[in-house]
Design an enzyme around this catalytic site. Structure first.
Site, mmCIF file in Angstrom:
data_model
loop_
_atom_site.group_PDB
_atom_site.id
_atom_site.type_symbol
_atom_site.label_atom_id
_atom_site.label_comp_id
_atom_site.label_asym_id
_atom_site.label_seq_id
_atom_site.Cartn_x
_atom_site.Cartn_y
_atom_site.Cartn_z
ATOM 1 N N ASP A 91 -2.299 1.872 -4.456
ATOM 2 C CA ASP A 91 -3.528 2.215 -3.754
ATOM 3 C C ASP A 91 -4.584 1.131 -3.981
ATOM 4 O OD1 ASP A 91 -2.517 4.596 -2.732
ATOM 5 O OD2 ASP A 91 -3.051 5.708 -4.545
ATOM 6 N N HIS A 104 0.811 -1.214 0.000
ATOM 7 C CA HIS A 104 0.000 0.000 0.000
ATOM 8 C C HIS A 104 0.855 1.279 0.000
ATOM 9 C CE1 HIS A 104 -3.756 1.908 -0.041
ATOM 10 N NE2 HIS A 104 -4.397 1.237 0.896
#
Length: 435
Positions: free
Chosen positions: A411, A407
């Site tokens: 995204d 992450h």
């Protein structure tokens, strides 16, 4: 002549050290560039290491059984050059070993053919057994450690056939022998029983070196990458029907099985082309966008460990080509016959947890990659099927895809769209495909 250092090479992603198994050349031997001079073991593979230069093997700096970090010197090579040159690298070479007096009659001695650490694990070998044991193969530290833990003496180990290179006993061999010994029974070992470690009725098991390394790398990956996982369910009915229709013809034509894995790899390769920012790695504050699509395939070994050989430029293979490549890598992985190059350079990894009956999982990213896909078992489920005449309930073959990604750089939108695209390619498989 000039003297150059030969260093421990990097033999795979995240591999930081290797164990010297055996030297194929001795000090003073003439060697050619790219000629194999020693064998090295990592937690993933045993492999031969070629000479970096032609010349004379002047000095061996790392002995058999020694664990050496990547980039550290392991030997000095005196290259062919001008006469009288005394160039040497700015490192100290070990002093010459002093000869030791021969043991007196009746004493025990360690065989020169057996690495020094062997005695620490299996004990000294009597002189009268010298000729029988000296001809036996080299045993890795891991195999010797298991032998000690399982109370297998050297005579018993020496009689164990190996499936590794040149008949070497591998971890899988000794674990299989131990399992057979426990179920069928075997001669009681004469080696001194190790002192058990226990707390009440609990058993304490010390991790072996391989398990310690795996443990550390899993922790490192979790600490490095911000793991998050997205899940998508895909309808694989078309692929199941297609495979069932042609698998026997494929076996007759190619001489091997057609599994579901090449279908998965092909869909991943296509999706990576659509979403190239998944095919990246991270170095500090920099994102490295990879040119090639190199997909690692997690292969389960008989001893329960996993190894990840890499299909380079996977997007350039046909379905048949992928099938043959995957079958070959998987077979040689289980036979411990992969070389170091086949474990390097992966840009994305596939793990088939469905082969263990699992429906989904949260796989850990292989560093320095940023994503990994786990595919679950394919199960029949009732599902709503859209038809020109209306919706209906039908039996469909469903599978859950679990996509873990970093992450920090991926995204949720990108990570989710990627795994959905993989599912789309699987669901949209062309039943008219010719292989």
């Amino acid at each position: 002549m000039a003297t150059v250092e030969m260093v421990m090479p990097k033999m795979g992603e995240s591999i930081m050290e290797g164990t010297i198994l055996s030297w194929l050349k001795k000090e003073g031997d003439l060697i050619e560039q790219d000629e194999s001079v020693l064998e090295v073991a990592t937690d993933k593979v045993d492999t031969e290491v070629p000479a970096t230069h032609s010349g004379i093997l002047k000095s061996i700096l790392a002995q058999e059984g020694e664990v050496v970090e990547v980039g550290k010197p392991i030997a000095l090579i005196e290259t062919v050059g001008s006469e009288g040159s005394d160039e040497t690298p700015e490192t100290n070479t070990p002093a010459a070993k002093q000869s030791e007096p021969a043991p007196a009659a009746g004493e025990t001695e360690l065989l020169p053919e057996i690495p020094p650490y062997t005695s620490l694990i299996l004990g000294a070998v009597s002189k009268e057994e010298r000729e029988k044991i000296a001809a036996k193969k080299f045993y890795s530290p891991l195999v010797l450690s298991i032998a000690k833990t399982e109370n297998i003496d050297f005579k018993e180990l020496a009689g164990l056939p190996g499936t590794g290179k040149d008949g070497r006993v591998t971890k899988a061999d000794i674990l299989a022998y131990v399992a057979k010994k426990k179920t069928e029974g075997a001669p009681t070992s004469t080696m001194e029983e190790p002192v058990p470690i226990s707390e009440g009725e609990d058993e304490i098991i010390e991790m072996d070196r391989m398990r310690k390394m795996i443990s550390q790398r899993m922790l490192d990956s979790k600490n490095i990458s911000a793991h998050v996982t997205s899940f998508v369910e895909a309808d694989l009915t078309k692929i199941v029907l297609f495979r069932n229709k042609i698998k026997e013809t494929f076996r007759e034509k190619e001489g091997e099985s057609l599994t579901f894995t090449p279908f998965f790899v092909m869909a991943i390769a296509k999706a990576l082309k659509d979403f190239p920012m998944i095919n990246i790695s991270v170095e500090g504050d920099r994102i490295i966008k990879k040119k090639n699509i190199n997909i690692g395939i997690a292969v389960a070994l008989a001893n329960g460990n996993l190894i990840v050989p890499v299909i380079r430029q996977a997007d350039r293979y046909s379905l048949t080509g992928l099938s043959k490549k995957i079958n070959d890598l998987a077979k040689r992985a289980r036979e411990n016959k992969l070389n170091a190059e086949e474990l390097k350079g992966g840009t994305y990894t596939l793990s088939n947890i469905g082969s263990f009956g699992n429906i989904m999982g949260t796989p850990i990213i292989v560093q320095p990659q940023v994503a990994i896909l786990a595919v679950g078992t394919i199960t029949k489920k009732p599902a709503v099927v859209e038809t020109p005449t209306g919706d209906m309930i039908g039996i469909r073959h469903k599978m859950i895809l679990s996509h873990s990604y970093d992450h920090r750089v991926i995204d949720g939108a990108l990570g989710g769209m990627f795994v959905k695209k993989v599912a789309d390619y699987l669901e949209g498989f062309d039943l008219e495909t010719v292989i």
